[in-house]
Design an enzyme around this catalytic site. Structure first.
Site, PDB file in Angstrom:
ATOM      1  N   ARG A  36       0.825  -1.220   0.000  1.00  0.00           N
ATOM      2  CA  ARG A  36       0.000   0.000   0.000  1.00  0.00           C
ATOM      3  C   ARG A  36       0.864   1.278   0.000  1.00  0.00           C
ATOM      4  O   ARG A  36       0.520   2.279   0.631  1.00  0.00           O
ATOM      5  CB  ARG A  36      -0.941   0.034   1.215  1.00  0.00           C
ATOM      6  N   SER A  40     -11.239  -0.908   2.795  1.00  0.00           N
ATOM      7  CA  SER A  40     -10.480  -1.073   4.045  1.00  0.00           C
ATOM      8  C   SER A  40     -10.071   0.293   4.572  1.00  0.00           C
ATOM      9  O   SER A  40      -9.452   1.076   3.853  1.00  0.00           O
ATOM     10  CB  SER A  40      -9.215  -1.885   3.787  1.00  0.00           C
ATOM     11  N   GLU A  48      -5.862   4.187   5.912  1.00  0.00           N
ATOM     12  CA  GLU A  48      -5.485   3.973   4.508  1.00  0.00           C
ATOM     13  C   GLU A  48      -5.945   5.098   3.568  1.00  0.00           C
ATOM     14  O   GLU A  48      -5.151   5.584   2.758  1.00  0.00           O
ATOM     15  CB  GLU A  48      -6.032   2.615   4.024  1.00  0.00           C
TER      16      GLU A  48
HETATM   17  C1  LIG Z   1     -15.617  -0.852  -1.706  1.00  0.00           C
HETATM   18  C2  LIG Z   1     -14.131  -0.565  -1.851  1.00  0.00           C
HETATM   19  C3  LIG Z   1     -13.236  -1.609  -1.944  1.00  0.00           C
HETATM   20  C4  LIG Z   1     -11.850  -1.370  -2.083  1.00  0.00           C
HETATM   21  N1  LIG Z   1     -11.006  -2.431  -2.181  1.00  0.00           N
HETATM   22  C5  LIG Z   1      -9.680  -2.226  -2.316  1.00  0.00           C
HETATM   23  C6  LIG Z   1      -8.777  -3.350  -2.434  1.00  0.00           C
HETATM   24  O1  LIG Z   1      -9.186  -4.502  -2.428  1.00  0.00           O
HETATM   25  N2  LIG Z   1      -7.460  -3.078  -2.561  1.00  0.00           N
HETATM   26  C7  LIG Z   1      -6.976  -1.804  -2.590  1.00  0.00           C
HETATM   27  O2  LIG Z   1      -5.750  -1.655  -2.707  1.00  0.00           O
HETATM   28  N3  LIG Z   1      -7.800  -0.737  -2.500  1.00  0.00           N
HETATM   29  C8  LIG Z   1      -9.129  -0.911  -2.365  1.00  0.00           C
HETATM   30  N4  LIG Z   1      -9.974   0.162  -2.266  1.00  0.00           N
HETATM   31  C9  LIG Z   1      -9.424   1.537  -2.299  1.00  0.00           C
HETATM   32  C10 LIG Z   1      -9.484   2.212  -3.697  1.00  0.00           C
HETATM   33  O3  LIG Z   1     -10.370   1.548  -4.526  1.00  0.00           O
HETATM   34  C11 LIG Z   1      -8.116   2.276  -4.361  1.00  0.00           C
HETATM   35  O4  LIG Z   1      -7.183   2.934  -3.552  1.00  0.00           O
HETATM   36  C12 LIG Z   1      -8.171   2.994  -5.727  1.00  0.00           C
HETATM   37  O5  LIG Z   1      -6.952   2.849  -6.403  1.00  0.00           O
HETATM   38  C13 LIG Z   1      -8.504   4.481  -5.597  1.00  0.00           C
HETATM   39  O6  LIG Z   1      -8.767   4.970  -6.892  1.00  0.00           O
HETATM   40  P1  LIG Z   1      -9.516   6.347  -7.130  1.00  0.00           P
HETATM   41  O7  LIG Z   1      -9.429   6.661  -8.571  1.00  0.00           O
HETATM   42  O8  LIG Z   1     -10.865   6.293  -6.552  1.00  0.00           O
HETATM   43  O9  LIG Z   1      -8.568   7.332  -6.312  1.00  0.00           O
HETATM   44  P2  LIG Z   1      -8.981   8.576  -5.419  1.00  0.00           P
HETATM   45  O10 LIG Z   1      -9.720   8.106  -4.228  1.00  0.00           O
HETATM   46  O11 LIG Z   1      -9.629   9.612  -6.245  1.00  0.00           O
HETATM   47  O12 LIG Z   1      -7.554   9.102  -4.981  1.00  0.00           O
HETATM   48  C14 LIG Z   1      -6.741   8.331  -4.131  1.00  0.00           C
HETATM   49  C15 LIG Z   1      -5.374   9.015  -4.018  1.00  0.00           C
HETATM   50  O13 LIG Z   1      -4.718   8.932  -5.284  1.00  0.00           O
HETATM   51  C16 LIG Z   1      -4.440  10.258  -5.780  1.00  0.00           C
HETATM   52  N5  LIG Z   1      -4.681  10.212  -7.220  1.00  0.00           N
HETATM   53  C17 LIG Z   1      -5.814   9.812  -7.857  1.00  0.00           C
HETATM   54  N6  LIG Z   1      -5.627   9.832  -9.192  1.00  0.00           N
HETATM   55  C18 LIG Z   1      -4.360  10.278  -9.387  1.00  0.00           C
HETATM   56  C19 LIG Z   1      -3.580  10.545 -10.544  1.00  0.00           C
HETATM   57  N7  LIG Z   1      -4.046  10.338 -11.783  1.00  0.00           N
HETATM   58  N8  LIG Z   1      -2.320  11.031 -10.368  1.00  0.00           N
HETATM   59  C20 LIG Z   1      -1.820  11.236  -9.122  1.00  0.00           C
HETATM   60  N9  LIG Z   1      -2.495  11.005  -8.007  1.00  0.00           N
HETATM   61  C21 LIG Z   1      -3.752  10.521  -8.139  1.00  0.00           C
HETATM   62  C22 LIG Z   1      -5.385  11.184  -5.043  1.00  0.00           C
HETATM   63  O14 LIG Z   1      -4.836  12.489  -4.973  1.00  0.00           O
HETATM   64  C23 LIG Z   1      -5.455  10.507  -3.685  1.00  0.00           C
HETATM   65  O15 LIG Z   1      -4.339  10.839  -2.922  1.00  0.00           O
HETATM   66  C24 LIG Z   1     -11.372  -0.034  -2.118  1.00  0.00           C
HETATM   67  C25 LIG Z   1     -12.282   1.024  -2.048  1.00  0.00           C
HETATM   68  C26 LIG Z   1     -13.651   0.773  -1.912  1.00  0.00           C
HETATM   69  C27 LIG Z   1     -14.613   1.918  -1.844  1.00  0.00           C
END
Ligand SMILES: Cc1cc2nc3c(=O)[nH]c(=O)nc-3n(C[C@H](O)[C@H](O)[C@H](O)COP(=O)(O)OP(=O)(O)OC[C@H]3O[C@@H](n4cnc5c(N)ncnc54)[C@H](O)[C@@H]3O)c2cc1C
Length: 345
Positions: free
Chosen positions: A174, A245, A341
Site C-alpha cells: 500500500r 479497508s 489507509e
Molecule cells: C468498496 C471498496 C473496496 C476497495 N477495495 C480495495 C482493495 O481490495 N485493494 C486496494 O488496494 N484498494 C481498495 N480500495 C481503495 C481504492 O479503490 C483504491 O485505492 C483505488 O486505487 C482508488 O482509486 P480512485 O481513482 O478512486 O482514487 P482517489 O480516491 O480519487 O484518490 C486516491 C489518491 O490517489 C491520488 N490520485 C488519484 N488519481 C491520481 C492521478 N491520476 N495522479 C496522481 N495522483 C492521483 C489522489 O490524490 C489521492 O491521494 C477499495 C475502495 C472501496 C470503496
C-alpha cells in the site's frame, strides 16, 4: 490515446463543483475550482496557473480512497484521461498503455476479453487506473506493482512530463514513491507488462474455498469468483458510503507477535518480510467490539470490521473521530498502531 504531444486543449473549469457523487464515502464536499482533465496536454497550463497563484491543489480520480472536507479550497484536478492500447508484444509479454482516468475494473475486464490474463484477482476494486499505483492496490495475493512496466506523470516540481520505470516507483505494501511524495506527481498514463505465461493464484482462503473442487480454474472463473466474494463481503458504495479497508494491516516484529499470540491464541496473522508478521486489522477491531457499532452518522460495517461506513449525513470529522476511538482502543488492547489507509484531503 491522448498524449502530451497533441495540440493543447483547455481543461474545462468548474467553479463550486459538487463532489458528493465523486467520493465513495458520499461526503458533502464542494471544490472551489475543479478542472476536468481529459488530456495530458491540458495539465501544464492548469498547473502553471495553480503554482503561479500559489493555490492549494490535489488530484481526484474516482474518489474511492479519500476523505473529503466540506470545502476543497484552491484547485481540484478531476482525472478523466481515457484510452487503452496494446503498444508492443513479444514472446514473453504484452505491453498495454492505459489512460489515468480509465475505470480500473473496466480495464481488468477488458484485459480478459482480449486474452491478456493476469489481473483477474484485482477485479472490482473501485477507482481509476491512474490512482491504482499510488497505494499499489492489491487483493487476493496480487499487487498492481507486479504488472507495471512504467508510469507517465506530470512532475509539478519541474513542471514537465516524466516517465518513471517500475523500479523508480518504489512499490511496497500500500505504498509507492508517489505516496511518499504527495502533491508532486500527476499520473497521466500507466504502461502495464502482462506476461504471456499465466498461472492461477487461488491460495488466499476465500478463493481456495471457492475452487476446492476445481484445481485448474480459468482466468474468467477467477474473475467471476473474485467479483462474487467481494460483493458478498464489501458494502457497495452506491448503497452505503465507504472507502473499502479503512486501516492498513499492521506489520509488527516477530518478537511482538510472539508476545501477542501467547495472550491471544486466535490472533489472525500472515507471514510478511523476514522477521515481520502482518496482523489482520479487521480482527483486532472486531475483538475490541466495534463491528456493527454506530457513532452518530457513521459506523463500522456489520459484516467487516475493517470498513467504516457513512450512514448518510456523516462528515470527515465524524469519520476521523470514530477512527481515533478505534485506534486508541486497539492500541490499549494490543499495543498496535493502526494507520488510516484513505487519503485525508
Ligand atoms: C468498496 C471498496 C473496496 C476497495 N477495495 C480495495 C482493495 O481490495 N485493494 C486496494 O488496494 N484498494 C481498495 N480500495 C481503495 C481504492 O479503490 C483504491 O485505492 C483505488 O486505487 C482508488 O482509486 P480512485 O481513482 O478512486 O482514487 P482517489 O480516491 O480519487 O484518490 C486516491 C489518491 O490517489 C491520488 N490520485 C488519484 N488519481 C491520481 C492521478 N491520476 N495522479 C496522481 N495522483 C492521483 C489522489 O490524490 C489521492 O491521494 C477499495 C475502495 C472501496 C470503496
Amino acid at each position: 490515446m491522448n498524449s502530451p504531444q497533441n495540440t493543447p486543449a483547455q481543461a474545462k473549469l468548474m467553479p463550486n463543483a459538487d463532489l458528493k457523487h465523486r467520493n465513495t464515502f458520499g461526503l458533502d464536499s464542494v471544490a472551489d475550482i475543479a478542472f476536468e482533465i481529459n488530456a495530458a496536454n491540458q495539465i501544464p497550463a492548469v498547473m502553471g496557473d495553480v503554482l503561479e497563484k500559489n493555490l492549494q491543489w490535489r488530484v481526484l480520480g474516482g474518489g474511492s480512497n479519500v476523505i473529503l472536507p466540506k470545502v476543497l479550497s484552491g484547485a481540484t484536478l478531476l482525472m478523466n484521461i481515457t484510452g487503452k492500447e496494446v503498444i508492443a508484444s513479444d514472446q514473453s509479454s504484452t505491453l498495454i498503455s492505459v489512460g489515468g482516468g480509465v475505470n480500473w475494473h473496466e480495464f481488468v475486464a477488458w484485459t480478459l476479453e482480449n486474452n491478456f490474463p493476469g489481473l483477474e484477482n484485482l477485479a472490482l476494486i473501485p477507482g481509476t487506473v491512474g490512482a491504482a499505483p499510488i497505494q499499489n492496490i492489491g487483493a487476493y495475493g496480487v499487487e498492481i506493482a507486479q504488472y507495471i512496466d512504467r508510469i507517465e506523470v506530470f512532475d509539478t516540481k519541474i513542471q514537465a512530463f516524466v516517465t518513471l520505470a517500475k523500479e523508480a516507483c518504489q512499490f511496497a505494501y500500500r505504498d509507492s514513491y508517489f505516496k511518499q511524495n504527495p502533491n508532486r506527481f500527476i499520473v497521466t498514463k500507466v504502461v502495464f507488462r502482462v506476461p504471456k505465461t499465466w498461472q492461477a493464484r487461488i491460495h488466499y482462503a476465500d478463493l481456495a474455498k471457492q475452487f476446492a473442487n476445481n484445481a485448474n480454474p480459468t482466468p474468467e472463473e477467477i474473475f467471476l469468483a473474485v467479483c462474487k466474494i467481494r460483493m458478498l463481503k464489501l458494502p457497495d458504495p452506491n448503497v452505503i458510503g465507504n472507502a473499502g479497508s479503512f486501516f492498513q494491516n499492521p506489520v509488527i516484529p516477530n518478537e511482538q507477535y510472539e508476545t501477542l499470540v501467547k495472550k491471544h491464541a486466535d490472533l489472525v496473522s500472515y507471514p510478511d518480510a523476514p522477521g515481520k508478521r502482518k496482523l489482520a486489522a479487521g480482527w483486532l477491531i472486531d475483538q475490541c467490539g466495534f463491528k456493527g457499532q454506530r457513532m452518530g452518522e457513521v459506523g463500522v460495517y456489520a459484516n467487516q470490521a475493517l470498513v467504516l461506513v457513512n450512514h448518510g449525513n456523516g462528515t470527515a470529522q465524524d469519520i476521523l473521530g470514530l477512527a481515533k476511538c478505534i485506534q486508541d482502543k486497539v492500541h490499549r488492547e494490543f499495543g498496535v498502531s493502526l494507520v488510516i489507509e484513505p487519503n485525508i484531503f
